[in-house]
Design an enzyme around this catalytic site. Structure first.
Site, mmCIF file in Angstrom:
data_model
loop_
_atom_site.group_PDB
_atom_site.id
_atom_site.type_symbol
_atom_site.label_atom_id
_atom_site.label_comp_id
_atom_site.label_asym_id
_atom_site.label_seq_id
_atom_site.Cartn_x
_atom_site.Cartn_y
_atom_site.Cartn_z
ATOM 1 C CB CYS A 97 -0.993 -0.055 1.157
ATOM 2 S SG CYS A 97 -2.435 0.975 0.836
ATOM 3 C CG HIS A 129 -3.663 -3.436 3.093
ATOM 4 N ND1 HIS A 129 -2.578 -3.007 3.828
ATOM 5 C CD2 HIS A 129 -4.315 -2.322 2.706
ATOM 6 C CE1 HIS A 129 -2.587 -1.684 3.889
ATOM 7 N NE2 HIS A 129 -3.625 -1.257 3.213
ATOM 8 C CD GLU A 179 -1.386 -6.223 5.168
ATOM 9 O OE1 GLU A 179 -1.153 -6.462 3.965
ATOM 10 O OE2 GLU A 179 -1.581 -5.074 5.587
HETATM 11 N N1 GLN Z 1 -1.935 6.676 2.920
HETATM 12 C C1 GLN Z 1 -1.993 5.914 1.719
HETATM 13 C C2 GLN Z 1 -3.335 6.069 1.021
HETATM 14 O O1 GLN Z 1 -4.286 6.481 1.623
HETATM 15 C C3 GLN Z 1 -1.699 4.448 1.977
HETATM 16 C C4 GLN Z 1 -2.721 3.813 2.853
HETATM 17 C C5 GLN Z 1 -2.256 2.492 3.427
HETATM 18 O O2 GLN Z 1 -1.093 2.186 3.435
HETATM 19 N N2 GLN Z 1 -3.193 1.709 3.924
HETATM 20 O O3 GLN Z 1 -3.450 5.743 -0.127
#
Ligand code: GLN
Length: 601
Positions: free
Chosen positions: A417, A544, A546
């Site tokens: 992410c 994500h 995970e």
């Molecule tokens: N802050 C980043 C976004 O909003 C990544 C978010 C995250 O890592 N869950 O896109």
């Protein structure tokens, strides 16, 4: 009177008497049983792990189980909670942002859950207040009992109808004695009365102390905790004692004496080497059988299914115990002092490491203060790194420096992410000549905003439930590692506001970055990689992974990283890694991806 006629008679009266009993359409009294777990004495005893292990024992017996967590806090969901205070925010396939315990259930049961499986006081009160504003209470004064408690019971029954589960498995957040969950516990007392004898099994988790100064186990706090529950009208059927060492017979007897529970239903759940051993510990003690007998579910038990499930689980445990290699993986984060902020990442490494016979040791590398010239030293000795998700600006430059080091030294990387976004920025700056590249989350004035807000996000002002959330399908590109891992289509889980700005994709690709996964029907880059002849494992994902790794189905992106780390640590390691042994025949681009990354059963 059976539960059906009892419920009917209460309902018939409820319009003009003190009763109030909303029942969801299609609710069949008696079809679903309930197990309710309460925590006593103190928090932090592993209630989620215990509950999910017991739920797994029931599921292994061939029963369908729908877990639900009832949280006392007033937040509507976990979306606005800080991982510093509460641990990671878990995201479900339907986009619900919830407590990390739901992740524990998804992993233990290998089953996706959704919105109905997570209920907070905030949601309950919101429903009650909305109903009041629409005149739904027919002129009555709205009260904690029966209206708010009625809404709690309704949420359990809604889940029973939607899941058609044999057992709705309820975990009450917090500890008996908290003001905030008192009305939830009261709702459970009513539930047991309404559903009738043997429809609800109450389980109390308690704690047996063994103070060093005494050197013996003491049961008083446990007795008091259970007494508190009984004062609230709940008679537990089963008591499980957390303790450092096996709980002695005389201590169990004492607890039994004070709680009207026979000693054979007071179980020891003492510390053990691995949480994966807990289901078998409970089974060995007969705790699962006791629940089944109490709820009179013997006829629904499938012995053959249980044998098979146990065999698979025991095989996992024996692999866990027979690891022969060891690698060090660095987690370059900013919440490194709060391990719970990375709970699912830690689990994902357990799954991938076990599958590959390797013990993955994690090293926490705090990036908030990390300077570029300190990176080589900070990463010395690690065989791979994860650059995890994050929000805001702190730690960003440290992460970019780590990615630069990893990219230029062949150190395996998985960017998740925010980590994926930082990898794009690093590449834009150092390979594609866009020196001032950044994310608008960090610098809204930068010259090359290679990461910027998703178009649908520009209109949103509120926080909470407003990100791009939950499961979405992505297509992979032929000839890439992503295609090898997932086949043509994969379902990924998201929680983000920013993305790779489509205006820069061509330039980044011309510079050698490969975007190997795209959202279906949207111009959103989901997976990036560098070709294998350039770097052994340089992979990132906007998703994500995970959140969807399971013990018996480790996520390919983690498998890939651990495999690459093993090759770095053991240059003569030559076992090939096959991501999808059965190929991808049934994984057709024209069809939606299966709910998880796995394409073969
Ligand atoms: N802050 C980043 C976004 O909003 C990544 C978010 C995250 O890592 N869950 O896109």
């Amino acid at each position: 009177m059976n539960s059906e006629s009892l419920l009917r008679s209460i309902r018939e009266k409820s319009a003009d008497t003190e009763f109030y009993l909303p029942l969801p359409a299609g609710y069949k009294p008696g079809a679903t049983r309930y197990v309710v777990v309460f925590g006593t004495v103190m928090s932090g005893l592993g209630k989620g792990i215990f509950s999910s292990s017991l739920a797994k024992c029931l599921q292994d017996k061939g029963l369908t189980v729908a877990p639900i967590k009832l949280e006392g806090y007033l937040n509507i969901d976990s979306g606005t909670l800080s991982p510093y205070r509460h641990g990671e925010v878990f995201v479900l396939d339907d986009g619900t942002e919830c407590d990390m315990d739901l992740g524990t259930y998804e992993r233990a049961l290998d089953q996706n859950v959704g919105r109905l499986n997570f209920v907070t006081s905030g949601q309950i009160f919101r429903r009650v207040l909305d109903r009041e504003r629409t005149g739904g209470y027919l002129g009555r004064d709205v009260q904690m009992i029966p209206h708010v408690t009625g809404e709690v019971k309704n949420s359990l029954r809604e889940l029973a109808v939607a899941s058609r589960a044999d057992v709705v498995f309820v975990e009450i957040g917090g500890t008996v004695g908290d003001v905030e969950n008192a009305y939830i516990i009261e709702a459970m007392r009513q539930l047991a009365f309404e559903e009738g004898q043997r429809s609800v099994c109450f389980v109390a988790l308690t704690y047996v102390m063994e103070p060093n100064i005494l050197g013996e186990q003491k049961s008083k706090p446990a007795q008091l905790g259970i007494r508190r529950l009984m004062e609230m009208g709940i008679q537990p059927h089963i008591i499980t004692c957390r303790a450092g060492n096996p709980v002695q017979q005389n201590v169990r007897e004492k607890i039994a004496l004070f709680s009207n529970v026979p000693p054979e239903r007071v179980y020891s759940m003492h510390d053990c080497d691995s949480v994966y051993l807990i289901p078998d510990m409970l089974r060995g003690a007969g705790c699962d059988r006791e629940v089944i007998e109490w709820l009179q579910l013997e006829e629904r038990v499938d012995d053959a299914a249980e044998r098979k499930a146990r065999e698979q689980w025991m095989e996992y445990i024996s692999r866990l115990r027979s690891v022969t290699r060891q690698v060090q993986i660095g987690i370059t984060g900013k919440y490194t002092s709060v391990r719970d902020a990375y709970a699912s990442i830690i689990k994902s490494f357990e799954h991938a490491g076990t599958a590959l016979g390797c013990n993955v040791q994690l090293q926490w590398i705090e990036t908030s203060e990390l300077k570029p010239d300190e990176v080589a030293e900070a990463l010395e000795g690690v065989h791979g790194i994860v650059v995890p998700g994050a929000f805001g600006t702190r730690g960003a430059e440290g992460k970019i420096a780590c990615l630069h080091h990893a990219r230029t030294t062949g150190l395996p990387v998985l960017g998740i992410c925010y980590g994926f976004q930082m990898a794009v920025i690093e590449y834009a700056r150092n390979v594609c000549g866009m020196e001032d590249a950044n994310s608008t989350e960090i610098d809204s004035e930068c010259r090359y905003p290679v990461i910027s807000t998703l178009p649908e996000q520009r209109k949103i002002e509120k926080l909470g439930g407003t990100m791009r959330l939950g499961g979405q399908d992505a297509n992979t590109r032929a000839g890439t590692l992503a295609r090898e891992m997932f086949g043509k289509r994969v379902r990924l889980r998201f929680r983000h506001r920013y993305e790779v700005d489509p205006r820069y994709v061509e330039k980044l690709e011309a510079g050698g970055m490969v975007f190997s996964g795209q959202a279906v029907g949207e111009d959103i880059q989901n997976i990036l990689e560098l070709p294998r002849d350039v770097h052994p494992y340089y992979v990132g994902t906007q998703a994500h992974p995970e959140l969807t790794s399971r013990p018996l189905r480790p996520h390919p992106l983690f498998l890939g990283l651990v495999d690459a780390a093993i090759r770095r640590a053991y240059p003569d390691y030559d076992t090939p890694l096959t991501y999808r042994p059965d190929g991808d025949e049934e994984n057709d681009e024209s069809e939606p991806a299966r709910p998880e990354h796995q394409h073969t059963d």
